[in-house]
Design a protein around this motif. Structure first.
Motif, short mmCIF file in Angstrom:
data_model
loop_
_atom_site.label_atom_id
_atom_site.label_comp_id
_atom_site.label_asym_id
_atom_site.label_seq_id
_atom_site.Cartn_x
_atom_site.Cartn_y
_atom_site.Cartn_z
N ARG A 194 -33.55 1.12 -19.48
CA ARG A 194 -34.33 2.24 -18.95
C ARG A 194 -35.36 1.71 -17.96
O ARG A 194 -36.00 0.68 -18.23
CB ARG A 194 -35.06 2.97 -20.08
CG ARG A 194 -34.14 3.88 -20.85
CD ARG A 194 -34.91 4.69 -21.84
NE ARG A 194 -34.09 4.90 -23.03
CZ ARG A 194 -34.57 5.26 -24.18
NH1 ARG A 194 -35.87 5.44 -24.34
NH2 ARG A 194 -33.76 5.44 -25.20
N TYR A 195 -35.51 2.39 -16.86
CA TYR A 195 -36.45 1.93 -15.82
C TYR A 195 -37.87 2.26 -16.23
O TYR A 195 -38.22 3.43 -16.41
CB TYR A 195 -36.10 2.59 -14.47
CG TYR A 195 -36.89 2.01 -13.34
CD1 TYR A 195 -36.72 0.67 -12.98
CD2 TYR A 195 -37.81 2.77 -12.63
CE1 TYR A 195 -37.45 0.11 -11.94
CE2 TYR A 195 -38.54 2.23 -11.59
CZ TYR A 195 -38.35 0.90 -11.26
OH TYR A 195 -39.09 0.35 -10.24
N ASP A 196 -38.68 1.23 -16.42
CA ASP A 196 -40.08 1.42 -16.82
C ASP A 196 -40.86 0.15 -16.44
O ASP A 196 -41.15 -0.68 -17.30
CB ASP A 196 -40.13 1.67 -18.33
CG ASP A 196 -41.53 2.05 -18.80
OD1 ASP A 196 -42.43 2.14 -17.95
OD2 ASP A 196 -41.71 2.24 -20.01
N HIS A 243 -43.91 -1.32 -18.39
CA HIS A 243 -43.75 -1.76 -19.78
C HIS A 243 -43.92 -3.28 -19.87
O HIS A 243 -43.35 -4.01 -19.05
CB HIS A 243 -42.35 -1.35 -20.26
CG HIS A 243 -42.18 -1.38 -21.74
ND1 HIS A 243 -42.13 -2.53 -22.46
CD2 HIS A 243 -42.05 -0.37 -22.65
CE1 HIS A 243 -41.97 -2.25 -23.74
NE2 HIS A 243 -41.94 -0.94 -23.88
N TYR A 250 -36.48 -2.90 -15.41
CA TYR A 250 -35.83 -2.17 -16.49
C TYR A 250 -36.24 -2.76 -17.85
O TYR A 250 -36.48 -3.96 -17.96
CB TYR A 250 -34.31 -2.23 -16.36
CG TYR A 250 -33.76 -1.26 -15.36
CD1 TYR A 250 -33.28 -0.02 -15.76
CD2 TYR A 250 -33.72 -1.58 -14.01
CE1 TYR A 250 -32.77 0.88 -14.84
CE2 TYR A 250 -33.23 -0.68 -13.07
CZ TYR A 250 -32.75 0.54 -13.51
OH TYR A 250 -32.25 1.43 -12.60
#
Lengths: 137, 145
Positions: free
Chosen positions: A76-78, A81, A93
């Motif tokens: 997931r693209y974050d 984080h 990601y």
């Protein structure tokens, strides 16, 4: 008659182990690091049953193996984080565990139903044993 | 001994065998239910109709020869040992099930129905035995209650 109770309780233990593994999967569905702090997502676990009593010989069922699912992690693209990948084509990601919540819920229901079926069998065994004892009453 | 004639009657022996059969069948069914989620497990079965046929045959045989002992034989799944105990050899259910791709063939509803039906059979046998023993007690006392 008493060893029938052993067969049923071995199944109760096996199904409860399975339910524990499922609970662990759901609890760790978003865990992106290991216990020691290294950044590697939790891997989904599963159980395999095999016939035979847990302790050596005899009828029943036992958990033969608890395995880790080798399938791909979810990305997931974050970029904000702290566990996001720093380099490579997937930079930015975050790797999330390969746990599919829907699948886990369905498995949990199946395990609960099997547990109930074995409980029902246990109460039938108890009734039968009581009837046998009433012969002497 | 007269007491052996009373307690060793054909009827009591038949009820004993029925209870023993129901107990062993219950064990087999419990094993099937325990392995309901085990891959490649094929259910085992003890056929109640086969036992009933064998018992009927044994009763007729004993009636003809006038003995009080029942012997089940000539059947694949049930037979009696010389000391009157029942030996059951459950067969592996041959029917493959195309529903499950992991080689199982257990149907939970069918199993639970069998369990209940079998418990009723056991209940019937033990209750008849009990009433038979109570009748003996009444005869020994020489009065009702």
């Amino acid at each position: 008659m008493i060893d029938t109770l052993d067969i049923t309780s071995s199944a109760l233990v096996a199904q409860r182990t399975r339910l524990n593994v499922i609970a662990g999967n759901i609890a760790n569905a978003f865990t992106t690091a290991q216990e020691d702090g290294t950044v590697r997502p939790y891997r989904r676990r599963g159980v395999t049953f095999a016939p035979g009593a847990p302790a050596g010989t005899g009828p029943g069922v036992h958990v033969a193996e608890i395995w880790e699912d080798p399938s791909e992690f979810e990305l997931r693209y974050d970029p904000g984080h702290p566990h996001a990948l720093r380099e490579g084509p997937w930079a930015g990601y975050v790797q999330y565990p390969n746990v599919n919540l829907t699948m886990e819920y369905v498995d949990a229901i199946e395990a609960a139903r099997a547990y109930e079926a074995n409980l029902a069998l246990m109460s039938v065994t108890k009734t039968m044993t009581r009837e046998a004892l009433q012969l002497f009453a | 001994m007269w007491i052996e004639r009373l307690t060793g009657s054909r009827l009591i022996h038949a009820l004993e065998l029925t209870a023993q059969f129901a107990e062993q069948r219950h064990r087999v069914l419990a094993e099937n239910v325990a392995n309901i989620d085990t891959p490649d497990y094929h259910t085992r079965r003890l056929d109640a109709t086969e036992f009933e046929a064998a018992l009927r045959q044994a009763l007729q045989q004993a009636g003809r020869s006038g003995t009080e002992r029942l012997e089940l034989r000539g059947k694949a799944q049930v037979s009696t040992t010389p000391d009157g105990r029942l030996v059951a050899r459950p067969a592996v259910e041959p029917a493959p099930n195309i529903l499950f791709h992991d080689g199982r063939n257990a149907l939970l509803e069918e199993l639970m129905t069998d369990v209940q039906e079998n418990a009723l059979r056991y209940s019937l046998a033990t209750r008849l035995l009990r009433s038979r023993f109570e009748a003996l007690l009444t005869a020994i006392r020489g009065r009702l209650r």
